[in-house]
Write a protein that holds these residues in place. Structure first.
Motif, mmCIF file in Angstrom:
data_model
loop_
_atom_site.group_PDB
_atom_site.id
_atom_site.type_symbol
_atom_site.label_atom_id
_atom_site.label_comp_id
_atom_site.label_asym_id
_atom_site.label_seq_id
_atom_site.Cartn_x
_atom_site.Cartn_y
_atom_site.Cartn_z
ATOM 1 N N ARG A 124 0.828 -1.212 0.000
ATOM 2 C CA ARG A 124 0.000 0.000 0.000
ATOM 3 C C ARG A 124 0.859 1.258 0.000
ATOM 4 O O ARG A 124 0.591 2.239 -0.708
ATOM 5 C CB ARG A 124 -0.909 -0.026 1.234
ATOM 6 N N LYS A 125 1.930 1.214 0.791
ATOM 7 C CA LYS A 125 2.846 2.357 0.849
ATOM 8 C C LYS A 125 3.433 2.642 -0.542
ATOM 9 O O LYS A 125 3.577 3.799 -0.956
ATOM 10 C CB LYS A 125 3.965 2.047 1.854
ATOM 11 N N ALA A 126 3.756 1.589 -1.265
ATOM 12 C CA ALA A 126 4.330 1.748 -2.609
ATOM 13 C C ALA A 126 3.322 2.410 -3.553
ATOM 14 O O ALA A 126 3.671 3.294 -4.343
ATOM 15 C CB ALA A 126 4.751 0.385 -3.152
ATOM 16 N N VAL A 127 2.071 1.990 -3.464
ATOM 17 C CA VAL A 127 1.019 2.564 -4.330
ATOM 18 C C VAL A 127 0.880 4.057 -4.069
ATOM 19 O O VAL A 127 0.853 4.884 -4.999
ATOM 20 C CB VAL A 127 -0.336 1.860 -4.076
ATOM 21 N N VAL A 128 0.805 4.418 -2.797
ATOM 22 C CA VAL A 128 0.606 5.826 -2.428
ATOM 23 C C VAL A 128 1.822 6.654 -2.854
ATOM 24 O O VAL A 128 1.687 7.769 -3.396
ATOM 25 C CB VAL A 128 0.335 5.947 -0.910
ATOM 26 N N ALA A 129 3.029 6.092 -2.644
ATOM 27 C CA ALA A 129 4.253 6.813 -3.023
ATOM 28 C C ALA A 129 4.268 7.104 -4.520
ATOM 29 O O ALA A 129 4.668 8.194 -4.955
ATOM 30 C CB ALA A 129 5.480 5.995 -2.630
ATOM 31 N N LEU A 130 3.820 6.162 -5.298
ATOM 32 C CA LEU A 130 3.789 6.357 -6.754
ATOM 33 C C LEU A 130 2.717 7.387 -7.133
ATOM 34 O O LEU A 130 2.977 8.329 -7.894
ATOM 35 C CB LEU A 130 3.516 5.017 -7.446
ATOM 36 N N PHE A 131 1.524 7.197 -6.608
ATOM 37 C CA PHE A 131 0.404 8.107 -6.929
ATOM 38 C C PHE A 131 0.770 9.552 -6.572
ATOM 39 O O PHE A 131 0.461 10.483 -7.325
ATOM 40 C CB PHE A 131 -0.839 7.645 -6.165
ATOM 41 N N ASP A 132 1.430 9.737 -5.434
ATOM 42 C CA ASP A 132 1.800 11.082 -4.982
ATOM 43 C C ASP A 132 2.784 11.773 -5.927
ATOM 44 O O ASP A 132 2.970 12.989 -5.857
ATOM 45 C CB ASP A 132 2.428 11.019 -3.580
ATOM 46 N N ARG A 133 3.422 10.997 -6.796
ATOM 47 C CA ARG A 133 4.391 11.586 -7.726
ATOM 48 C C ARG A 133 3.796 11.798 -9.110
ATOM 49 O O ARG A 133 4.522 12.104 -10.059
ATOM 50 C CB ARG A 133 5.639 10.703 -7.778
ATOM 51 N N ARG A 134 2.473 11.685 -9.239
ATOM 52 C CA ARG A 134 1.822 11.923 -10.536
ATOM 53 C C ARG A 134 2.024 13.381 -10.943
ATOM 54 O O ARG A 134 2.302 14.235 -10.096
ATOM 55 C CB ARG A 134 0.328 11.575 -10.452
ATOM 56 N N SER A 135 1.862 13.639 -12.224
ATOM 57 C CA SER A 135 2.058 15.008 -12.727
ATOM 58 C C SER A 135 0.856 15.887 -12.383
ATOM 59 O O SER A 135 -0.162 15.401 -11.879
ATOM 60 C CB SER A 135 2.237 14.974 -14.245
ATOM 61 N N ARG A 136 0.962 17.171 -12.741
ATOM 62 C CA ARG A 136 -0.175 18.058 -12.472
ATOM 63 C C ARG A 136 -1.397 17.690 -13.311
ATOM 64 O O ARG A 136 -2.512 18.076 -13.017
ATOM 65 C CB ARG A 136 0.236 19.514 -12.720
ATOM 66 N N LEU A 137 -1.180 16.916 -14.369
ATOM 67 C CA LEU A 137 -2.319 16.415 -15.164
ATOM 68 C C LEU A 137 -2.888 15.126 -14.574
ATOM 69 O O LEU A 137 -3.770 14.512 -15.154
ATOM 70 C CB LEU A 137 -1.875 16.145 -16.607
ATOM 71 N N ASP A 138 -2.323 14.669 -13.447
ATOM 72 C CA ASP A 138 -2.723 13.409 -12.803
ATOM 73 C C ASP A 138 -2.308 12.178 -13.612
ATOM 74 O O ASP A 138 -2.947 11.121 -13.528
ATOM 75 C CB ASP A 138 -4.233 13.349 -12.516
ATOM 76 N N LEU A 139 -1.231 12.331 -14.400
ATOM 77 C CA LEU A 139 -0.732 11.190 -15.181
ATOM 78 C C LEU A 139 0.584 10.696 -14.594
ATOM 79 O O LEU A 139 1.336 11.475 -13.986
ATOM 80 C CB LEU A 139 -0.501 11.615 -16.640
ATOM 81 N N VAL A 140 0.859 9.407 -14.788
ATOM 82 C CA VAL A 140 2.166 8.855 -14.421
ATOM 83 C C VAL A 140 2.893 8.456 -15.704
ATOM 84 O O VAL A 140 2.258 8.183 -16.725
ATOM 85 C CB VAL A 140 2.047 7.623 -13.485
#
Ligand code: IFL
Length: 457
Positions: free
Chosen positions: A204-220
């Protein structure tokens, strides 16, 4: 009627697809029996020629190893187990379980992909435990997850791509969203079954860490350094490297009731629909775009992206999910088997092989679970019949080197997921088996059933 290989080789590609694409009638029970017979046939050949090896080479009768180099973990055997069970191939299921209990040993000095090992082997053992109720099988899943767990000890909590199964030494810090965030359903299940929350918490921590680094467009994008959290690439895609990140956001909500994951799924999906959704000639595709500007960088689609219609449907966007799946079904009708890469702008394959892929059958199965329209069964039927025509070889089912040649050119590899994915999707689509709860179930990205088996039937 069984058509001989020579007979299969005549005619054009389009004419060689099993039934007329929009014909939604079939003897579904008979098709299910056919799928089951093919599974039993392939298992018996695997048993005779590659028992305990990772993958059989279906043309030459040899074998190959994966996810370790030159060492085997019985990958195909483990991946096949819950498929055998749900089909009622009980004696074969038992011999597979016996092998796991007596011969499967993860104490190997070698590096594996954390993601591949988790979805295939941890997931395969968990679904085999779901089918058998055998605690020894669960203990094997736990032993393997314990060996993978040190990969998550990076400064960001996002896992390294690889780990040594014996020493626990992680390596390869440049990773992808799929490698980083495709764990929660398996690891959440493992935590539930063992009472040890470390698995769920790390995933879960890994998922949140990745999501938190999405761009301002909400894309990864596709590449990130798990030590610094810096992106190493700018391409946003729903295909390879990202696909199962989106899938597992939804799945963690569906299986584990994780509301934060549902929110993350909604945010990511809204961004994909806003910035990547493309209509061409009435067909729906998803362009690869720059994750910060939203500019289109490629119109090529991986075959892997054909799973996405099923996910959109599950997430509530049924019309878009259906449209996306129909776009891919048209490519299937045109080539018989989907090419690994397809450029929707040019209408041409960009990679002509096919790695015996399950994604379109996966999408059809997921959509059918939602609305039971016969059309989805028909797409699954065509996928199965084309596979029987083109991928069947002397020792099993093989990948293809060229889907555009006539006849289609076979390669010599049966990936482990074949045993876990499309054979199960076809069977469940056609069989109406009492061993499966069609209303309440969960299948992982690898097709492993973590919820929904019905015992005593
Ligand atoms: O391992 C399979 C799984 O479905 C996945 N990616 C690709 C494989 C099948 O094509 O997540």
């Amino acid at each position: 009627m069984r058509i001989g290989r020579r007979g299969m080789m005549a005619g054009t590609a389009a004419a060689l697809v099993g039934a007329k694409p929009h014909d939604t009638t079939a003897d579904w029970k008979a098709l299910a029996e056919d799928v089951k017979a093919e599974m039993a046939w392939a298992w018996d050949l695997y048993k005779e020629h590659a028992w305990g090896k990772d993958e059989i080479k279906p043309v030459s009768g040899g074998n190959s190893s994966f996810p370790l180099k030159n060492r085997h973990l019985g990958l195909s055997l483990v991946e096949a187990l819950d498929t055998l069970w749900v089909m009622g191939l009980d004696s074969r299921f038992r011999e597979g379980i016996d092998w796991v209990k007596t011969s499967l040993d993860f104490d190997v000095d070698g590096e594996v992909s954390v993601f591949e090992t988790s979805i295939r082997l941890v997931g395969g053992l968990l679904s085999a435990h779901h089918a058998s109720g055998d605690r020894t099988v669960l203990a094997k899943a736990k032993d393997l997850a314990d060996r993978l767990l040190p990969a998550f000890a990076s400064p960001t909590g996002m896992p390294y791509r690889k780990i040594n199964l014996r020493t626990g030494k992680p390596s390869e810090p440049i990773s992808s969203p799929a490698d980083i965030a495709t764990y929660l359903p398996e690891w959440g299940t493992l935590s539930r079954l063992t009472g040890d929350m470390r698995y769920r918490d790390a995933a879960r921590k890994a998922v949140v860490a990745l999501f938190d680094r999405r761009s301002r467009l909400d894309l990864v994008a596709t590449q990130i350094d798990v030590r610094s959290g810096e992106w190493r690439d700018r391409r946003a895609t729903i295909g390879s490297y990202c696909d199962s990140f989106f899938e597992y956001l939804w799945d963690a909500w569906q299986l584990l009731g994780d509301t934060a994951c549902k929110h993350m799924y909604d945010v990511c999906t809204a961004a994909i629909l806003k910035h990547q959704q493309t209509w061409k000639g009435g067909n729906l595709w998803f362009a690869d775009v720059d994750f910060e500007s939203g500019q289109v960088v490629s119109t090529e689609q991986d075959e892997l992206a054909s799973f996405y219609g099923g996910l959109l449907g599950q997430g509530g966007a049924m019309k878009l999910g259906a449209a996306c799946t129909e776009s891919w079904a048209k490519v299937q009708t045109r080539f018989g088997i989907l090419p690994e890469g397809y450029d929707y702008a040019k209408g041409e394959p960009t990679q002509k092989g096919n790695a015996l892929r399950p994604e379109l059958a996966d999408a059809a199965f997921n959509l059918w679970l939602l609305d039971r329209k016969p059309r989805w069964r028909a797409i699954g039927r065509d996928h199965f019949l084309a596979m029987k025509r083109w991928n069947k070889a002397r020792y099993g089912y093989t990948d293809l080197a060229d889907v555009t040649s006539d006849p289609k050119r076979q390669a010599d590899h049966c990936p482990g997921y074949w045993w876990s994915e499309q054979m199960k999707y076809y069977y469940l689509l056609f069989a109406d088996t009492p061993r499966f709860d069609y209303r309440r179930n969960y299948l992982s990205t690898e097709g492993n059933v973590l919820l929904g088996f019905r015992h005593g039937r």
